[in-house]
Design an enzyme around this catalytic site. Structure first.
Site, PDB file in Angstrom:
ATOM      1  N   ASP A  56       0.855  -1.177   0.000  1.00  0.00           N
ATOM      2  CA  ASP A  56       0.000   0.000   0.000  1.00  0.00           C
ATOM      3  C   ASP A  56       0.895   1.232   0.000  1.00  0.00           C
ATOM      4  O   ASP A  56       2.025   1.189   0.504  1.00  0.00           O
ATOM      5  CB  ASP A  56      -0.925   0.007   1.224  1.00  0.00           C
ATOM      6  N   VAL A  78       2.731   2.265  -6.497  1.00  0.00           N
ATOM      7  CA  VAL A  78       2.695   1.293  -7.586  1.00  0.00           C
ATOM      8  C   VAL A  78       2.492   1.935  -8.957  1.00  0.00           C
ATOM      9  O   VAL A  78       2.469   1.227  -9.966  1.00  0.00           O
ATOM     10  CB  VAL A  78       1.613   0.217  -7.336  1.00  0.00           C
ATOM     11  N   TYR A 170     -12.874   7.569 -15.002  1.00  0.00           N
ATOM     12  CA  TYR A 170     -12.587   6.385 -14.187  1.00  0.00           C
ATOM     13  C   TYR A 170     -13.138   5.128 -14.864  1.00  0.00           C
ATOM     14  O   TYR A 170     -12.452   4.102 -14.957  1.00  0.00           O
ATOM     15  CB  TYR A 170     -13.222   6.570 -12.803  1.00  0.00           C
ATOM     16  N   LYS A 174     -11.188   1.822 -16.129  1.00  0.00           N
ATOM     17  CA  LYS A 174     -11.526   0.489 -15.642  1.00  0.00           C
ATOM     18  C   LYS A 174     -11.908  -0.446 -16.795  1.00  0.00           C
ATOM     19  O   LYS A 174     -11.580  -1.639 -16.781  1.00  0.00           O
ATOM     20  CB  LYS A 174     -12.666   0.558 -14.624  1.00  0.00           C
TER      21      LYS A 174
END
Length: 277
Positions: A56, A78, A170, A174
């Site tokens: 995280d 990440v 978004y 996705k």
């Protein structure tokens, strides 16, 4: 004919389905393993006998999840290639040949109308949803492929299937993740790696909205066929199934975990007999 039936029956009787759910010490990297869905996934992996590397951007969140699940916490951004490489280097060091799975939970929303979205918002939204997923695919999955086995689960979104107001960017990111997952299943399947996507609907306490307004939730509950919003453990349960050998012949699929809302039309019926609900 009788002999064939008896042999088939014996083969089926020899399958231990409960054992297929046991991860048996296999190592799983969970990206976004803080609160909400990521934390629930880490718990599920641990309870099923797996080992978990909890990654995280918030070091304290990673530490807490790792402490609860008996894993190891690792802080990393990440969206950065070097950081992602360090994550999977650590996974190989810690898990060794037991390195088996990856679950990508990362995916923060940047809510805006498409007409109002500026360059910074575009970059941030695609970094948080798509770029890091591509980095994981390029860096992490080949390490599983070299071992000749593995299971990868991307956490997608209903917003990537149907339009949600102010989440157009978004949702587009996705939707790209859903396609990336399918492409990865195709590319890495011959090496023994299964790749699938869990597509959540409205999930309560998912990390982004820990204390939703009950009045705002009521219309959601009325719309969902199962009559409730989802919870992180609903997503973790589906993810655990896909990680396990119970899903040993499942790859390249998108599994909706949304209480049935994705199959319901938003249009009211024009038939008189249906107007009373």
């Amino acid at each position: 004919m009788s002999e064939v039936s008896n042999n088939a029956s014996t083969a089926y009787d020899s399958v231990d389905y409960v054992k297929k759910l046991d991860l048996g010490g296999r190592g799983v990297v969970v990206l976004g393993a803080g609160q909400g869905i990521g934390g629930a996934v880490a718990d599920a992996v641990s309870q099923a006998g797996g080992r978990v590397l909890c990654v995280d951007i918030d070091a304290e969140q990673a530490r807490r999840t790792a402490e609860r699940s008996g894993g190891e916490g690792l802080a990393a951004d990440v969206t950065d290639r070097a950081a992602m490489e360090a994550v999977f280097q650590r996974a190989e060091e810690w898990f060794g040949d037991d390195f088996y799975g990856i679950v990508d939970v990362v995916g923060v929303t940047v809510p805006q109308l498409l007409a109002d979205t500026d360059e910074d918002s575009i970059q941030r939204q695609f970094d948080l949803v798509l770029r890091h997923a591509l980095l994981m695919t390029q860096i992490g999955i080949p390490k599983l492929a070299r071992r000749g086995r593995g299971s990868v689960v991307y956490i997608g979104s209903l917003a990537g299937v149907a339009s949600t107001k102010r989440l157009g960017l978004y949702g587009a990111a996705k939707a790209a993740v859903h396609q990336l997952s399918a492409a990865a299943a195709h590319e890495f399947g011959p090496a023994g790696v299964r790749v699938n996507t869990v597509v959540p609907g409205r999930i309560l306490a998912s990390g982004g909205d820990p204390n939703p307004n009950p009045d705002a939730l009521r219309p959601v509950e009325l719309a969902v066929p199962l009559g409730r919003g989802g919870h992180p453990d609903d997503i973790a349960s589906a993810t655990l199934f896909l990680l396990s050998d119970l899903a040993g012949y499942i790859s390249g699929v998108q599994i909706p975990v949304d209480g049935g809302i994705s199959v319901v039309t938003p249009l009211p019926s024009t038939q008189p007999a249906n107007r009373q609900g």
